[in-house]
Design an enzyme around this catalytic site. Structure first.
Site, mmCIF file in Angstrom:
data_model
loop_
_atom_site.group_PDB
_atom_site.id
_atom_site.type_symbol
_atom_site.label_atom_id
_atom_site.label_comp_id
_atom_site.label_asym_id
_atom_site.label_seq_id
_atom_site.Cartn_x
_atom_site.Cartn_y
_atom_site.Cartn_z
ATOM 1 N N ARG A 105 0.846 -1.198 0.000
ATOM 2 C CA ARG A 105 0.000 0.000 0.000
ATOM 3 C C ARG A 105 0.870 1.231 0.000
ATOM 4 N NH1 ARG A 105 -4.610 0.302 4.465
ATOM 5 N NH2 ARG A 105 -2.791 0.618 5.784
ATOM 6 N N THR A 109 -1.440 7.417 -0.449
ATOM 7 C CA THR A 109 -2.742 7.256 -1.108
ATOM 8 C C THR A 109 -3.496 6.015 -0.631
ATOM 9 O OG1 THR A 109 -1.818 5.879 -2.859
ATOM 10 C CG2 THR A 109 -1.752 8.259 -3.204
ATOM 11 N N ASP A 201 0.761 -3.539 11.932
ATOM 12 C CA ASP A 201 1.187 -3.913 10.573
ATOM 13 C C ASP A 201 1.537 -5.405 10.566
ATOM 14 O OD1 ASP A 201 2.825 -2.318 7.959
ATOM 15 O OD2 ASP A 201 2.991 -4.470 8.325
ATOM 16 N N ASP A 204 5.060 -6.428 9.184
ATOM 17 C CA ASP A 204 6.149 -6.098 10.110
ATOM 18 C C ASP A 204 6.162 -7.027 11.317
ATOM 19 O OD1 ASP A 204 7.197 -4.057 8.612
ATOM 20 O OD2 ASP A 204 6.071 -2.472 9.624
HETATM 21 C C1 PRP Z 1 -1.032 -5.018 4.280
HETATM 22 C C2 PRP Z 1 -1.859 -6.284 4.331
HETATM 23 C C3 PRP Z 1 -2.698 -6.174 3.088
HETATM 24 C C4 PRP Z 1 -2.935 -4.703 2.975
HETATM 25 C C5 PRP Z 1 -4.328 -4.419 3.445
HETATM 26 O O1 PRP Z 1 0.021 -5.126 3.414
HETATM 27 O O2 PRP Z 1 -1.088 -7.440 4.392
HETATM 28 O O3 PRP Z 1 -2.062 -6.664 1.926
HETATM 29 O O4 PRP Z 1 -1.983 -4.044 3.835
HETATM 30 O O5 PRP Z 1 -4.656 -3.075 3.263
HETATM 31 P P1 PRP Z 1 -5.799 -2.612 2.258
HETATM 32 O O6 PRP Z 1 -6.980 -3.502 2.507
HETATM 33 O O7 PRP Z 1 -6.043 -1.199 2.688
HETATM 34 O O8 PRP Z 1 -5.270 -2.715 0.869
HETATM 35 P P2 PRP Z 1 1.096 -3.950 3.205
HETATM 36 O O9 PRP Z 1 0.655 -3.085 2.082
HETATM 37 O O10 PRP Z 1 1.340 -3.290 4.521
HETATM 38 O O11 PRP Z 1 2.367 -4.727 2.693
HETATM 39 P P3 PRP Z 1 3.302 -5.790 3.458
HETATM 40 O O12 PRP Z 1 2.482 -7.050 3.661
HETATM 41 O O13 PRP Z 1 4.418 -5.984 2.509
HETATM 42 O O14 PRP Z 1 3.736 -5.192 4.762
HETATM 43 N N1 URA Z 2 -2.315 -3.485 6.820
HETATM 44 C C1 URA Z 2 -1.925 -3.986 8.011
HETATM 45 O O1 URA Z 2 -0.948 -4.740 8.087
HETATM 46 N N2 URA Z 2 -2.600 -3.620 9.098
HETATM 47 C C2 URA Z 2 -3.675 -2.809 9.067
HETATM 48 O O2 URA Z 2 -4.273 -2.534 10.113
HETATM 49 C C3 URA Z 2 -4.070 -2.307 7.810
HETATM 50 C C4 URA Z 2 -3.389 -2.676 6.694
#
Ligand code: PRP
Ligand code: URA
Length: 210
Positions: A105, A109, A201, A204
Site C-alpha cells: 500500500r 494514497t 502492521d 512487520d
Molecule cells: C497489508 C496487508 C494487506 C494490505 C491491506 O500489506 O497485508 O495486503 O496491507 O490493506 P488494504 O486492505 O487497505 O489494501 P502492506 O501493504 O502493509 O504490505 P506488506 O504485507 O508488505 O507489509
Molecule cells: N495493513 C496492516 O498490516 N494492518 C492494518 O491494520 C491495515 C493494513
C-alpha cells in the site's frame, strides 16, 4: 452469485486472534499463530471441495468411501503478510500449488502497488484461495481478485484473519461472486488506514521488520 461472507465465531480462533493483537506478542509466536488460525479457517473454507467415492479395502471388507476429487487447488498469498498463512493451508492440502502476488500500500494514497506476480500456468482451471491476514480498505484484495480474474480464474475465495467493515464492503461490491472468510470483523479504520483495534502492521509483525 451472491457473496458468501463467513465470519468465524469460534473460541479457538477468537483466543488466538486476541494473542495476535497483543503488542507484546513477539514475531515467533505471531508467525505460529497466523499459521494455526489459517489452518483452522481453511478447514471450514474447504468444506465444499468436491469429493468422489472410491473403493477401499479395509481389514474387514471392501467399501465405497469418499475422497477429495480433482484436487485442483491453488493458494495465492498477497506478499508479504499473506505468506504467514501458507503453511497452515498446505498442512491441510499439501499438493496445492502456490502462486504469489506482490502488493504494497502506498503510504500516502493507500492505493495498492503491484511489484510481483507469479502464478501456476493452469491457474484459470483451479479453485483459488487468496490469503492475506488484513482486509483494511480492501484495495489490495480487490486488486488481487482483478489480477486473477484477468487470468481467467472463476472460482475464488478470500481469507483474512481481521477485516474492517470498509474492506468487506469494497470487496463484496467489486466482486459479488467470491466467497469471503474472516476470522473476525473489527470496528473501523483509522485516519492512516489501519484497522482499529487491529493488530498493527501484519507484515512487520510476522517478519520483525519494525
Ligand atoms: C497489508 C496487508 C494487506 C494490505 C491491506 O500489506 O497485508 O495486503 O496491507 O490493506 P488494504 O486492505 O487497505 O489494501 P502492506 O501493504 O502493509 O504490505 P506488506 O504485507 O508488505 O507489509
Ligand atoms: N495493513 C496492516 O498490516 N494492518 C492494518 O491494520 C491495515 C493494513
Amino acid at each position: 452469485m451472491e457473496n458468501q461472507v463467513v465470519i468465524f465465531d469460534h473460541p479457538l480462533i477468537s483466543h488466538k486472534i486476541s494473542i495476535l493483537r497483543d503488542v507484546n506478542t513477539g514475531s515467533k509466536q505471531f508467525r505460529e499463530l497466523v499459521s494455526e488460525i489459517a489452518m483452522l479457517m481453511g478447514y471450514e473454507a474447504l468444506r465444499d471441495l468436491p469429493t468422489e467415492y472410491v473403493e477401499v479395502k479395509t481389514p474387514i471388507t471392501t467399501t465405497k468411501s469418499k475422497m477429495i476429487s480433482g484436487k485442483k487447488l491453488a493458494i495465492v498469498p498477497i506478499l508479504r503478510a499473506g505468506l504467514g498463512m501458507v503453511e497452515g493451508i498446505l498442512a491441510l492440502i499439501p499438493t496445492a500449488k502456490v502462486g504469489h502476488i506482490g502488493l504494497y500500500r502506498d503510504e500516502e494514497t493507500l492505493e495498492p502497488q503491484e511489484y510481483y506476480c507469479k502464478l501456476p500456468n493452469d491457474i484459470a482451471n483451479r479453485l483459488v484461495i487468496i490469503l492475506d491476514p488484513m482486509l483494511a480498505t480492501g484495495g489490495s484484495a480487490v486488486a488481487a481478485v482483478n489480477f486473477l480474474k484477468d487470468r481467467g480464474c472463476k472460482n475464488i475465495k478470500f481469507m483474512s484473519l481481521i477485516a474492517a467493515p470498509e474492506g468487506i464492503k469494497k470487496l463484496t461490491e467489486a466482486h459479488p461472486d467470491i466467497q469471503l472468510y474472516c476470522g473476525c470483523i473489527d470496528e473501523k479504520l483509522n485516519e492512516n488506514g489501519y484497522i482499529v483495534p487491529g493488530l498493527g502492521d501484519a507484515g512487520d509483525r510476522i517478519f520483525g521488520t519494525k
